[in-house]
Every structure is written in C-alpha cells, then in structure tokens.
Design a protein around this motif. Structure first.
Motif, PDB file in Angstrom:
ATOM      1  N   THR A  22      13.795  78.975 -76.460  1.00 45.74           N
ATOM      2  CA  THR A  22      14.924  76.775 -75.116  1.00 45.74           C
ATOM      3  C   THR A  22      14.804  77.808 -73.993  1.00 45.74           C
ATOM      4  OG1 THR A  22      16.724  78.071 -76.079  1.00 45.74           O
ATOM      5  CG2 THR A  22      15.589  76.338 -76.885  1.00 45.74           C
ATOM      6  N   LEU A  27      10.715  75.892 -76.919  1.00 49.23           N
ATOM      7  CA  LEU A  27      10.660  74.221 -77.031  1.00 49.23           C
ATOM      8  C   LEU A  27      10.246  73.606 -75.011  1.00 49.23           C
ATOM      9  CD1 LEU A  27      12.405  71.649 -77.783  1.00 49.23           C
ATOM     10  CD2 LEU A  27      14.265  73.201 -76.761  1.00 49.23           C
ATOM     11  N   VAL A  81      11.410  70.796 -72.603  1.00 41.43           N
ATOM     12  CA  VAL A  81      12.621  69.195 -72.462  1.00 41.43           C
ATOM     13  C   VAL A  81      12.839  69.159 -71.110  1.00 41.43           C
ATOM     14  CG1 VAL A  81      14.094  70.591 -74.285  1.00 41.43           C
ATOM     15  CG2 VAL A  81      15.125  70.821 -71.643  1.00 41.43           C
ATOM     16  N   SER A  82      13.067  67.752 -70.860  1.00 42.30           N
ATOM     17  CA  SER A  82      13.155  67.077 -69.501  1.00 42.30           C
ATOM     18  C   SER A  82      13.848  68.234 -68.335  1.00 42.30           C
ATOM     19  CB  SER A  82      13.699  66.009 -69.219  1.00 42.30           C
ATOM     20  OG  SER A  82      13.792  65.053 -68.184  1.00 42.30           O
ATOM     21  N   TRP A  98      18.686  65.631 -75.158  1.00 41.74           N
ATOM     22  CA  TRP A  98      17.648  66.415 -75.765  1.00 41.74           C
ATOM     23  C   TRP A  98      17.931  67.085 -76.544  1.00 41.74           C
ATOM     24  CZ3 TRP A  98      18.364  71.312 -76.248  1.00 41.74           C
ATOM     25  CH2 TRP A  98      19.539  72.101 -75.270  1.00 41.74           C
ATOM     26  N   GLY A 149      16.583  65.766 -79.939  1.00 46.05           N
ATOM     27  CA  GLY A 149      14.841  66.175 -80.491  1.00 46.05           C
ATOM     28  C   GLY A 149      15.073  67.359 -80.636  1.00 46.05           C
ATOM     29  N   TYR A 150      15.527  67.978 -80.240  1.00 48.34           N
ATOM     30  CA  TYR A 150      15.424  69.486 -80.541  1.00 48.34           C
ATOM     31  C   TYR A 150      15.899  69.654 -81.935  1.00 48.34           C
ATOM     32  CZ  TYR A 150      17.415  74.589 -81.063  1.00 48.34           C
ATOM     33  OH  TYR A 150      17.709  75.854 -81.272  1.00 48.34           O
ATOM     34  N   PHE A 172       9.176  64.866 -66.850  1.00 49.52           N
ATOM     35  CA  PHE A 172       9.096  66.237 -68.566  1.00 49.52           C
ATOM     36  C   PHE A 172       6.724  66.360 -68.769  1.00 49.52           C
ATOM     37  CE2 PHE A 172       7.332  66.369 -72.842  1.00 49.52           C
ATOM     38  CZ  PHE A 172       8.736  67.121 -73.581  1.00 49.52           C
ATOM     39  N   THR A 179      10.814  65.478 -75.884  1.00 51.59           N
ATOM     40  CA  THR A 179      10.858  66.671 -76.328  1.00 51.59           C
ATOM     41  C   THR A 179      10.180  67.005 -76.790  1.00 51.59           C
ATOM     42  OG1 THR A 179      13.398  65.838 -76.050  1.00 51.59           O
ATOM     43  CG2 THR A 179      12.919  68.438 -77.235  1.00 51.59           C
ATOM     44  N   GLU A 194       7.667  70.475 -78.895  1.00 48.73           N
ATOM     45  CA  GLU A 194       7.655  72.079 -78.625  1.00 48.73           C
ATOM     46  C   GLU A 194       5.898  72.470 -78.959  1.00 48.73           C
ATOM     47  OE1 GLU A 194       7.128  74.688 -83.357  1.00 48.73           O
ATOM     48  OE2 GLU A 194       8.602  72.364 -83.480  1.00 48.73           O
TER      49      GLU A 194
END
Length: 504
Positions: free
Chosen positions: A99, A209, A211-212, A218, A221-222, A355, A435, A437
């Motif tokens: 992350t 990961l 994220v914005s 987020w 979503g994670y 994003f 979000t 991956e």
C-alpha cells in the motif's frame, strides 16, 4: 521464525510491570502501552520517561506504528531495542497488498477483540478492515464501547490509562492480565499468525494497491479487494454485500506504441482542458452523454452555458441538441485525423481522473524492466515511454477505459445538475470511488482489478453565474458603490416618522 526468535535479545525479567511479551505473540506497541498503564499505573513523569509526552492529543496507535521518538524511547525503556518485536507493530506488515505506507499514515479506529482486551493484548492485525474476527478466539472485533456505543480511540484516559472509555467501561482485567496471563492462547496465536505472515509475504511480492491521492475514503475498496483473495481464511470475514469488482486479465494483444500518450495526460499537477484519448473511447463516451441527457425530464431546455460553450441551439431542448450533436461535450470537432477522441476534461469527475494518473504511476514504479536512459522528459512523455514496453499493458488500458467512462458519466451528471433549475435537475444517484489492485508476475502485468465503492458526492456548484432579467432587476451591481441618492433614501427609511418628515 517463531515468537521466541523474535523476542530474542530482550531482558530476562521485564523492565516494568505489564511489559511481559513471552505469552503475547505479535503484541502491538499500543498493546504494550495499554498493559503498562493499566497494570503499572504509571504517573505522568514515568510516562514521559518512556516517551509519552502529549498524553491528551497523542494517537498512541499511530505513534507506535511508524518510526518516531515515542516508539524508539519505548523500546529502549523496556530493553526491547535488540529484538524484532516492533517489526510487527505496523499494519503494513499484515497486509497482502503493498500500500505504500498508506496504512501507517491513515488514522484508524481502534479495533479490539473483547477477550484479548481483558489481557490488554492488541495486535496490528486487528486494524486491517478486512479482518472481522479474532483468529484465535473466533469472536467479532469491536470498534465501539459495548456499554455506551462510543467509538474507541487510542488516546489516554483522564487517569493516564489506555483503554478505559469515557463512560467508565474498561474491558481490562488486572487479574487475567497478570496472574492468569499464561492462559492466553499463546500457541494458537503464534501458529496462526506465523502461517498468515508467510502467506502475506508471498502475496506482497506481486500485488499492489492503487488509491486516489485526492480521497481518503478508500478503505472499503481496499478491504473488498483483499476479501476477494482466494487464500484468505473465510472464517475471518463476515458476510456482507460485496462491492462491484471488475477484473481485466487473459490473453490478447497489447496496444501499439504511443497508445498511452493521451492517458498520460491525466493526473499530474493540473488537468488540461482536452485530452486526446484512443478512438475506441468515442462510442462509449457518446453513449454516456446520451444516457445522462435521457435521464432528464423530456423537453428540458438547453442551459445557456452549454449553448455558449458548445455551440448548441439555445432555442431547442437539450435532448434535441444532443441528438443532433452527441459529441458536443466530448470534442470540439469530433474525431481528429489521428484518430483520437478529444475529451473535455471539465466534464469529468476530477478524483477519478487523478486516479487514472496514479494507476499509471504505480504500474510504472512496479516494473523492474523499466529503464532510464537519462533523457529529461515531461511527466506525460515519461509515462508514455515507460508503458510502451510493458507486457500486459492491455489490462491497464481496459481498466482506464472503464474508469474514465464512469468518471465522465458522474462528472456530466454533476455539470448538468449545476446548470439546470431545481425542478429540472437530474436524480442524484450513487457516487462511486475507484480503488484498484495490480497483479504482477515475472515483470508482466497479469491482472488489474477495479473496485467501486459508494462515497459522498462532491458539492454541486454552478460553473458560472448567469443573470436573468427577473433576478437582476432592482439589484445593485456586485462590488459597485451606491449612488448618493440611494444612500440618502436608505438613511431616511431608517429614521422615525417625525424626524423623517423634517429631513424632507
């Protein structure tokens, strides 16, 4: 590596009451502080000696998760500086996705196992949003007080203890945490945690990961992306409605060189007005425009902003204008000769647009084969060149297309809502935050997953104020000074009737 190997090098006798680590595998820094303050009842000067200074405002969970003065002082005070105990204080170590230290910087609600809390025990694993149950007690984790319902905070109580709620509730049991400490399920916790950490270490090699950078919402979503992992213990996950997840993978042909040039314009310090996107984006964006206008009441008049900026007929309805010129909000003159789809980025959700740029940067930074030839390039040129040689970049391209179509749909809905009168505004549907991956294997992009979670929509503001005859009549121009005649009339209206007549 067993827990005995991790605590090797520590003192044979705990330096302070509550600093026992042998029965508590992978105890967090917050857990140690909680046991110290509950069992030892440390005074203010003693807390300062172990590194705790601003006791009222210190978030002890964050302060022990990342390197800093409190963490270093605590380790030295307890004689644990030569051990590896603190390597497991950060939730990053327990995450199967890389992350980029997001979990260390993001303030999290304190989550506890009710049975572990009687010992004062806490593990950084509990802070991960996809873990819902204690692995060794099999009871749900809590983030609120069972007595008053207030959310738990990792801050000191007024009596200088960690753990008690302001209502007086305290799950800690001094007898359990001291005399009965060896009744803690040490073997079960060590076995489960060591196997889990082995799985996590393998997953982190290939999973990233994204994220914005402009949103902090987020976490759901994670959690959904990790819950989708085939190797995760299902006993730790509660049953709840799963968010929408789109996966892009499989065989295919990667896009040609310079195909990412337009995508590379997204994100960065400032978005451009128009961005040249692949020609394949033209039809999906046309359909999104027509869908947004079709959701409005029939016969909705064309806003003067759209008529002025896009050359529409102000006398015709908006749906009629869009039927005649469906590309008016996409390109100033349709498809270019390249061919490219020139998208007007002012009608795009800015969070999702940024994003897209973050997704490109995360892919590039993760590719080992990306070489630097020493040439100085702009951000867009550097992104485009790096992606041209990435194997599996077709998955990134498909993900970008899906993200941008939804970003344009949401942004256009917001634009129309700001321009139209109250009775004609489109229905405010759910607002989605992406979000993602990235799954890598042997320096190849094998899969891209995009998770959509609902979030609060941005504030709806009119892009430019348009004066109408009814609203502008009788009003003083903004910023202008009133004339002497108007000033005298206003002053006379404030006087009593008798004085007002004499003034006249």
């Amino acid at each position: 590596m067993g827990w005995s190997d991790i605590i090797k090098g520590g003192p044979s006798v705990p330096a302070l009451l509550g600093a026992e680590v042998d029965p508590y595998p992978y105890i967090s820094g917050y857990g140690l502080l909680r046991r110290l303050t509950q069992l030892g009842r440390l005074m203010g000067v003693e807390l300062t000696a172990i590194g705790v200074r601003n006791r009222v405002t210190t978030d002890t969970l964050l302060a022990t998760q990342r390197p800093g003065a409190l963490r270093n002082k605590l380790l030295h005070s307890l004689g644990l500086q030569k051990t590896r105990v603190d390597e497991f204080w950060s939730p990053e170590v327990w995450s199967p996705l890389r992350t980029g230290s997001l979990l260390e910087r993001h303030p999290l609600l304190l989550r506890d196992c009710p049975l572990c809390a009687t010992h004062g025990y806490h593990c950084a694993l509990f802070q991960l949003p996809f873990i819902d149950c204690c692995p060794w007690h099999n009871v749900p984790l809590r983030s609120d007080c069972p007595q008053c319902g207030e959310l738990s905070r990792p801050r000191f109580h007024q009596d200088l203890r960690l753990g008690p709620c302001r209502c007086g509730y305290n799950a800690f049991d001094a007898r359990v945490a001291s005399v009965e400490m060896w009744e803690f399920p040490t073997a079960e916790a060590e076995t489960w945690a060591s196997q889990y950490l082995e799985w996590v270490a393998e997953e982190r090699k290939c999973r990233l990961l994204v994220v914005s950078p402009q949103s902090t919402d987020w976490m759901r979503g994670y959690a959904a992306l990790v819950r989708d992992s085939p190797g995760l213990d299902r006993n730790l996950v509660t049953t709840e409605p799963a968010p929408e997840i789109e996966s892009f993978y499989g065989d295919g042909v990667d896009p040609p060189e310079r195909e990412f040039w337009g995508w590379s314009l997204l994100g960065g310090e400032r978005l451009l007005t128009f961005a040249p996107l692949p020609a394949t984006m033209h039809q999906p964006l046309l359909q999104a425009t027509q869908n947004a206008v079709a959701a409005l009441p029939a016969g909705t008049s064309t806003p003067i902003e759209l008529a002025t900026l896009n050359g529409l007929d102000e006398k015709q309805s908006l749906d009629k204008n869009i039927t005649n010129r469906p590309h008016c909000l996409i390109a100033p003159h349709g498809l270019s000769s390249d061919p490219n789809t020139w998208l007007n980025l002012s009608a795009v959700d800015q969070v999702a647009a940024f994003f897209c740029g973050e997704l490109l940067d995360r892919v590039i930074s993760a590719l080992v084969s990306h070489d630097d030839d020493g040439c100085s390039r702009s951000l867009q040129a550097a992104r485009s060149r790096a992606l041209d040689g990435a194997a599996g970049r077709r998955h990134v391209a498909k993900a970008l297309e899906v993200i941008l179509v939804r970003a344009y749909t949401q942004g256009l809905r917001m634009v129309l809502s700001a321009m139209l009168p109250v009775g004609k505004k489109p229905c405010r549907g759910p607002w989605y935050l992406p979000t993602a991956e990235i799954v890598l294997e042997s320096d190849e992009i094998r899969m891209v997953k995009v998770c959509w979670t609902t979030t609060r929509p941005p504030a709806c503001r009119r892009s430019m104020p348009i004066s109408t005859p009814s609203s502008s009549a009788g009003k003083v121009k903004a910023g202008s000074k009133p004339t002497a005649k108007r000033s005298r009339a206003r002053n006379r209206s404030k006087l009593p009737p008798g004085k007002r007549q004499r003034k006249q």
